[in-house]
Each structure stands twice: as structure tokens, then as C-alpha cells.
Design a protein around this motif. Structure first.
Motif, PDB file in Angstrom:
ATOM      1  N   ARG A   1       9.831  -2.384 -12.040  1.00  0.00           N
ATOM      2  CA  ARG A   1      10.615  -1.259 -12.542  1.00  0.00           C
ATOM      3  C   ARG A   1       9.687  -0.243 -13.198  1.00  0.00           C
ATOM      4  NH1 ARG A   1      15.874  -1.784 -12.373  1.00  0.00           N
ATOM      5  NH2 ARG A   1      16.691  -3.823 -11.805  1.00  0.00           N
ATOM      6  N   GLU A   2      10.014   1.019 -13.025  1.00  0.00           N
ATOM      7  CA  GLU A   2       9.233   2.069 -13.671  1.00  0.00           C
ATOM      8  C   GLU A   2       9.630   2.182 -15.139  1.00  0.00           C
ATOM      9  OE1 GLU A   2      10.123   5.808 -11.835  1.00  0.00           O
ATOM     10  OE2 GLU A   2      12.257   5.554 -12.098  1.00  0.00           O
ATOM     11  N   ASP A   3       8.987   3.064 -15.866  1.00  0.00           N
ATOM     12  CA  ASP A   3       9.294   3.329 -17.280  1.00  0.00           C
ATOM     13  C   ASP A   3       9.248   2.063 -18.136  1.00  0.00           C
ATOM     14  OD1 ASP A   3       9.637   6.043 -16.749  1.00  0.00           O
ATOM     15  OD2 ASP A   3      11.765   5.776 -16.289  1.00  0.00           O
ATOM     16  N   ASP A   4       8.105   1.392 -18.077  1.00  0.00           N
ATOM     17  CA  ASP A   4       7.901   0.178 -18.890  1.00  0.00           C
ATOM     18  C   ASP A   4       8.968  -0.877 -18.661  1.00  0.00           C
ATOM     19  OD1 ASP A   4       5.539   1.127 -20.122  1.00  0.00           O
ATOM     20  OD2 ASP A   4       6.753   2.333 -21.503  1.00  0.00           O
TER      21      ASP A   4
ATOM     22  N   MET B   1       4.764   3.701  -6.197  1.00  0.00           N
ATOM     23  CA  MET B   1       5.731   3.174  -5.276  1.00  0.00           C
ATOM     24  C   MET B   1       7.092   3.816  -5.507  1.00  0.00           C
ATOM     25  SD  MET B   1       6.466   0.827  -2.887  1.00  0.00           S
ATOM     26  CE  MET B   1       5.395  -0.557  -2.942  1.00  0.00           C
ATOM     27  N   CYS B   2       7.517   3.925  -6.756  1.00  0.00           N
ATOM     28  CA  CYS B   2       8.834   4.499  -7.033  1.00  0.00           C
ATOM     29  C   CYS B   2       8.918   5.947  -6.578  1.00  0.00           C
ATOM     30  CB  CYS B   2       9.180   4.382  -8.522  1.00  0.00           C
ATOM     31  SG  CYS B   2       9.587   2.695  -9.021  1.00  0.00           S
ATOM     32  N   GLY B   3       7.872   6.719  -6.827  1.00  0.00           N
ATOM     33  CA  GLY B   3       7.864   8.110  -6.398  1.00  0.00           C
ATOM     34  C   GLY B   3       7.937   8.239  -4.888  1.00  0.00           C
ATOM     35  N   ALA B   4       7.173   7.427  -4.195  1.00  0.00           N
ATOM     36  CA  ALA B   4       7.181   7.467  -2.733  1.00  0.00           C
ATOM     37  C   ALA B   4       8.547   7.057  -2.185  1.00  0.00           C
ATOM     38  CB  ALA B   4       6.093   6.558  -2.175  1.00  0.00           C
ATOM     39  N   ALA B   5       9.153   6.047  -2.783  1.00  0.00           N
ATOM     40  CA  ALA B   5      10.468   5.585  -2.341  1.00  0.00           C
ATOM     41  C   ALA B   5      11.546   6.617  -2.648  1.00  0.00           C
ATOM     42  CB  ALA B   5      10.809   4.250  -2.995  1.00  0.00           C
ATOM     43  N   CYS B   6      11.427   7.260  -3.788  1.00  0.00           N
ATOM     44  CA  CYS B   6      12.396   8.267  -4.212  1.00  0.00           C
ATOM     45  C   CYS B   6      12.473   9.418  -3.213  1.00  0.00           C
ATOM     46  CB  CYS B   6      12.004   8.782  -5.590  1.00  0.00           C
ATOM     47  SG  CYS B   6      13.014  10.134  -6.191  1.00  0.00           S
ATOM     48  N   TRP B   7      11.349   9.796  -2.650  1.00  0.00           N
ATOM     49  CA  TRP B   7      11.296  10.916  -1.719  1.00  0.00           C
ATOM     50  C   TRP B   7      11.299  10.475  -0.259  1.00  0.00           C
ATOM     51  CZ3 TRP B   7      12.527  15.389  -3.584  1.00  0.00           C
ATOM     52  CH2 TRP B   7      12.358  15.604  -4.945  1.00  0.00           C
ATOM     53  N   GLY B   8      11.389   9.172  -0.012  1.00  0.00           N
ATOM     54  CA  GLY B   8      11.474   8.673   1.354  1.00  0.00           C
ATOM     55  C   GLY B   8      10.187   8.752   2.141  1.00  0.00           C
ATOM     56  N   HIS B   9       9.057   8.647   1.471  1.00  0.00           N
ATOM     57  CA  HIS B   9       7.753   8.712   2.139  1.00  0.00           C
ATOM     58  C   HIS B   9       7.387   7.334   2.709  1.00  0.00           C
ATOM     59  CE1 HIS B   9       7.108  12.776   0.858  1.00  0.00           C
ATOM     60  NE2 HIS B   9       7.265  12.445  -0.410  1.00  0.00           N
ATOM     61  N   VAL B  10       7.879   7.085   3.914  1.00  0.00           N
ATOM     62  CA  VAL B  10       7.721   5.775   4.552  1.00  0.00           C
ATOM     63  C   VAL B  10       6.253   5.386   4.687  1.00  0.00           C
ATOM     64  CG1 VAL B  10       8.180   4.439   6.649  1.00  0.00           C
ATOM     65  CG2 VAL B  10       9.880   6.031   5.801  1.00  0.00           C
ATOM     66  N   GLY B  11       5.418   6.312   5.123  1.00  0.00           N
ATOM     67  CA  GLY B  11       3.997   6.011   5.311  1.00  0.00           C
ATOM     68  C   GLY B  11       3.322   5.603   4.023  1.00  0.00           C
ATOM     69  N   ALA B  12       3.624   6.303   2.943  1.00  0.00           N
ATOM     70  CA  ALA B  12       3.034   5.968   1.644  1.00  0.00           C
ATOM     71  C   ALA B  12       3.521   4.610   1.163  1.00  0.00           C
ATOM     72  CB  ALA B  12       3.370   7.044   0.622  1.00  0.00           C
ATOM     73  N   VAL B  13       4.802   4.342   1.344  1.00  0.00           N
ATOM     74  CA  VAL B  13       5.347   3.036   0.938  1.00  0.00           C
ATOM     75  C   VAL B  13       4.681   1.929   1.746  1.00  0.00           C
ATOM     76  CG1 VAL B  13       7.426   1.590   0.936  1.00  0.00           C
ATOM     77  CG2 VAL B  13       7.535   3.926   0.070  1.00  0.00           C
TER      78      VAL B  13
END
Length: 54
Positions: A26-29, A1-13
């Protein structure tokens, strides 16, 4: 989810949310950013709106 949001991939989100992913984790534990924070930093407004609606 964080990766998709970071790059603005609306479809993946959208797909991840539909599958039950939690946009508030939150990512990173638990020490990193949330998907919402990544979408904000990246200025991905459509992705951010989708996450906030979830």
C-alpha cells in the motif's frame, strides 16, 4: 507501482513486476491503495489482469 497502475501503464507495471516489485504493497506508509486497487478504480483492465496474475 501505484502510479503506473493508476494511469494504466501496462509496460511499466510489467517491468516493475519483473524487477520484483510487490503489487500488494500500500502507498502512503501502508494507509493508501494498492496497485491493484488503483487499476480497478481507474478501470485499467489490462493492468489489473497483469497485477492479478502476479
Amino acid at each position: 507501482m501505484c502510479g503506473a497502475a493508476c494511469w494504466g501503464h501496462v509496460g511499466a507495471v510489467r517491468e516493475l513486476l519483473a524487477a520484483g516489485a510487490d503489487p500488494n504493497l500500500r502507498e502512503d506508509d501502508g494507509q493508501g491503495r494498492t496497485a491493484t486497487e488503483w487499476a480497478t478504480v481507474g478501470d485499467h483492465r489490462r493492468t489489473l489482469a497483469l497485477l492479478l496474475a502476479a
